[in-house]
Write a protein that holds these residues in place. Structure first.
Motif, mmCIF file in Angstrom:
data_model
loop_
_atom_site.group_PDB
_atom_site.id
_atom_site.type_symbol
_atom_site.label_atom_id
_atom_site.label_comp_id
_atom_site.label_asym_id
_atom_site.label_seq_id
_atom_site.Cartn_x
_atom_site.Cartn_y
_atom_site.Cartn_z
ATOM 1 N N PRO A 54 49.011 23.388 -35.316
ATOM 2 C CA PRO A 54 48.291 22.355 -34.567
ATOM 3 C C PRO A 54 47.930 21.173 -35.469
ATOM 4 O O PRO A 54 47.550 21.346 -36.623
ATOM 5 N N GLN A 55 48.056 19.982 -34.937
ATOM 6 C CA GLN A 55 47.500 18.820 -35.599
ATOM 7 C C GLN A 55 45.992 18.802 -35.343
ATOM 8 O O GLN A 55 45.503 19.442 -34.411
ATOM 9 N N VAL A 56 45.282 18.052 -36.178
ATOM 10 C CA VAL A 56 43.823 18.092 -36.129
ATOM 11 C C VAL A 56 43.253 16.697 -35.956
ATOM 12 O O VAL A 56 43.684 15.740 -36.611
ATOM 13 N N ALA A 57 42.287 16.592 -35.069
ATOM 14 C CA ALA A 57 41.447 15.403 -34.958
ATOM 15 C C ALA A 57 39.999 15.855 -35.126
ATOM 16 O O ALA A 57 39.631 16.950 -34.706
ATOM 17 N N ILE A 58 39.201 15.024 -35.760
ATOM 18 C CA ILE A 58 37.812 15.360 -36.087
ATOM 19 C C ILE A 58 36.889 14.341 -35.448
ATOM 20 O O ILE A 58 37.047 13.134 -35.654
ATOM 21 N N GLY A 59 35.934 14.830 -34.673
ATOM 22 C CA GLY A 59 34.875 13.969 -34.168
ATOM 23 C C GLY A 59 33.728 13.943 -35.163
ATOM 24 O O GLY A 59 33.165 14.986 -35.482
ATOM 25 N N PHE A 60 33.378 12.762 -35.659
ATOM 26 C CA PHE A 60 32.384 12.651 -36.731
ATOM 27 C C PHE A 60 31.332 11.617 -36.345
ATOM 28 O O PHE A 60 31.659 10.503 -35.919
ATOM 29 N N GLY A 61 30.062 11.984 -36.542
ATOM 30 C CA GLY A 61 29.001 11.031 -36.271
ATOM 31 C C GLY A 61 27.685 11.714 -35.983
ATOM 32 O O GLY A 61 27.381 12.771 -36.542
ATOM 33 N N ASP A 62 26.899 11.098 -35.096
ATOM 34 C CA ASP A 62 25.540 11.568 -34.820
ATOM 35 C C ASP A 62 25.510 12.397 -33.545
ATOM 36 O O ASP A 62 26.474 13.082 -33.212
ATOM 37 N N SER A 63 24.406 12.348 -32.795
ATOM 38 C CA SER A 63 24.240 13.214 -31.631
ATOM 39 C C SER A 63 25.250 12.920 -30.527
ATOM 40 O O SER A 63 25.546 13.804 -29.712
ATOM 41 N N ILE A 64 25.782 11.715 -30.472
ATOM 42 C CA ILE A 64 26.781 11.406 -29.458
ATOM 43 C C ILE A 64 28.114 12.056 -29.822
ATOM 44 O O ILE A 64 28.904 12.410 -28.950
ATOM 45 N N ALA A 65 28.371 12.246 -31.103
ATOM 46 C CA ALA A 65 29.526 13.036 -31.522
ATOM 47 C C ALA A 65 29.284 14.518 -31.245
ATOM 48 O O ALA A 65 30.195 15.247 -30.852
ATOM 49 N N VAL A 66 28.050 14.979 -31.453
ATOM 50 C CA VAL A 66 27.712 16.371 -31.138
ATOM 51 C C VAL A 66 27.920 16.651 -29.655
ATOM 52 O O VAL A 66 28.464 17.683 -29.261
ATOM 53 N N GLY A 67 27.473 15.715 -28.807
ATOM 54 C CA GLY A 67 27.554 15.889 -27.367
ATOM 55 C C GLY A 67 26.219 16.171 -26.712
ATOM 56 O O GLY A 67 26.157 16.809 -25.666
ATOM 57 N N TYR A 68 25.111 15.686 -27.324
ATOM 58 C CA TYR A 68 23.765 15.854 -26.762
ATOM 59 C C TYR A 68 23.706 15.221 -25.372
ATOM 60 O O TYR A 68 24.272 14.149 -25.162
ATOM 61 N N PRO A 69 23.078 15.860 -24.387
ATOM 62 C CA PRO A 69 22.248 17.072 -24.445
ATOM 63 C C PRO A 69 23.001 18.351 -24.110
ATOM 64 O O PRO A 69 22.388 19.408 -23.964
ATOM 65 N N TYR A 70 24.324 18.248 -23.969
ATOM 66 C CA TYR A 70 25.103 19.402 -23.506
ATOM 67 C C TYR A 70 25.442 20.359 -24.643
ATOM 68 O O TYR A 70 25.739 21.537 -24.401
ATOM 69 N N VAL A 71 25.415 19.867 -25.860
ATOM 70 C CA VAL A 71 25.616 20.696 -27.051
ATOM 71 C C VAL A 71 24.493 20.345 -28.008
ATOM 72 O O VAL A 71 24.163 19.164 -28.183
ATOM 73 N N SER A 72 23.896 21.334 -28.620
ATOM 74 C CA SER A 72 22.813 21.074 -29.575
ATOM 75 C C SER A 72 23.164 21.690 -30.916
ATOM 76 O O SER A 72 24.010 22.583 -31.019
ATOM 77 N N GLY A 73 22.493 21.205 -31.951
ATOM 78 C CA GLY A 73 22.781 21.680 -33.303
ATOM 79 C C GLY A 73 24.015 20.990 -33.848
ATOM 80 O O GLY A 73 24.746 20.294 -33.127
ATOM 81 N N PRO A 74 24.262 21.124 -35.145
ATOM 82 C CA PRO A 74 25.433 20.484 -35.754
ATOM 83 C C PRO A 74 26.739 21.073 -35.241
ATOM 84 O O PRO A 74 26.806 22.253 -34.880
ATOM 85 N N GLY A 75 27.766 20.234 -35.195
ATOM 86 C CA GLY A 75 29.066 20.717 -34.735
ATOM 87 C C GLY A 75 29.682 21.747 -35.660
ATOM 88 O O GLY A 75 30.313 22.706 -35.229
#
Length: 366
Positions: A54-75
């Motif tokens: 598989p090729q890889v893509a990385i989402g990097f950043g703050d809570s909007i990269a995490v997916g708040y409020p649907y995902v909490s804590g660090p990715g």
């Protein structure tokens, strides 16, 4: 077909040292214990599985990269998020085999992102990193010029590590008072776009994608809601797919032999070997030639290894001294010339013994 002598079998097995010296380890063929569920397929004419990397893509950043409020804590590199899984699904449907990893951290500033991005980049040459960072800086008294400078430094680090960075404009902020003071469309985003253009980095304009219907796409005036994240996923996918190599144009080189030996492209030893490739081989013409040679000769050998539990176990044992060498070089910058010489010797063994290794496995081993 006559089996090759026992001693030659052992020498041939050391062909496996070449790809690991080159650090071209990638994902392994999936089995029931694979922690991130990588893909394998089976050819229609043989029982030997074809290793799909598989090729890889990385989402990097703050809570909007995490997916708040649907995902909490660090990715923490998990395949979770409010938009990352949607991007992964679109890529897998249209662009081959992909994994999109979440490396967001809630509440992070651009200073903190710049501080930690190196650990995310290490050993991931060839991946794509999607950066969305900076919306928290204003509340910490960080000027937008400093934010843009930090983002530029992140892009430089990603490019130097062999990744393809894509940077997003900041998403809308309609919080009372703070949103107006930020003035995102007239301060941050023009500066981010200009900086990226100077560095020849692709910009993903998430602000433009969201602002027209922001009131119906925001959860709390700062974070998107489910509908907003779906728009973000579509926008990320559109931008990323526009920079991917076209079919038949090469790119996204596979990692074959070490892929057949390990269970995950995120396994720490595999990442270390890839970092060794990026830092010590891809920086020279001779090293790049070795890597290219490996891509040409390794697929059939990897197929044999992938079909045998015994060979996968054997390869992992044989890799231990190479892993130790890579660790020493990466941490202490030692033995660079020794490793280069060892790679050349291993290449010689590989070229001479590869075919015999296949013949032994297919007809001499019972």
């Amino acid at each position: 077909m006559k089996a090759i002598p026992y001693f030659s079998k052992i020498i041939a097995a050391w062909i496996l040292l070449l790809p690991t010296l080159m650090g071209v380890a990638g994902s392994a063929s999936a089995d029931v214990t694979d922690p991130i569920g990588e893909d394998t397929t089976t050819t229609t004419t043989t029982t030997i599985p074809v290793v799909v990397v598989p090729q890889v893509a990385i989402g990097f950043g703050d809570s909007i990269a995490v997916g708040y409020p649907y995902v909490s804590g660090p990715g923490d590199g998990r395949r979770v998020g409010a938009w990352e899984p949607l991007v992964e699904s679109a890529l897998n449907a249209n662009n081959g085999s992909w994994q999109v990893l979440n490396y967001g951290v809630e509440g992070e500033t651009s200073y903190q992102g710049l501080s930690r991005i190196g650990s995310v980049l290490d050993g991931r040459g060839g991946a794509y990193i999607l950066i969305l960072e900076g919306t928290n800086d204003f509340e910490w008294g960080i000027s937008y010029n400093t934010t843009v400078y930090n983002l530029g430094a992140m892009l430089d680090k990603a490019s130097a590590a062999g990744l393809t960075p894509i940077i997003s404009t900041l998403t809308p902020d309609s919080q009372p008072i703070i949103g107006g003071l930020k003035n995102i469309p007239n301060t941050y985003n023009p500066a981010i776009t200009s900086m990226a253009q100077q560095k020849k980095i692709t910009v993903c304009d998430q602000y433009a994608a969201l602002i027209g219907n922001w009131s119906s796409m925001t959860y709390d005036n700062l974070h998107p809601n489910s509908a907003g994240y779906q728009v973000m996923a579509s926008t990320w996918y559109g931008t990323l797919s526009s920079v991917l190599p076209k079919k038949g144009s090469g790119g996204g080189g596979g990692c074959f032999i070490a892929t057949a030996a390990y269970g995950s492209m995120e396994e720490p030893h595999v990442r270390m070997l890839r970092a060794f490739r990026d830092r010590f081989l891809m920086t020279s013409a001779a090293g790049r030639a070795l890597v290219e040679g490996y891509y040409r000769v390794s697929p059939p050998i990897a197929q044999v290894i992938a079909s045998s539990t015994f060979l996968r176990s054997l390869v992992r044992i044989l890799l231990l001294p190479v892993i130790a060498l890579a660790w020493g070089m990466l941490h202490f910058q030692l033995a660079g010339w020794i490793a280069a010489a060892a790679a050349l010797v291993a290449m010689g063994f590989a070229w001479h013994s590869g075919r015999s290794f296949l013949q032994w496995d297919r007809s001499g081993r019972r």
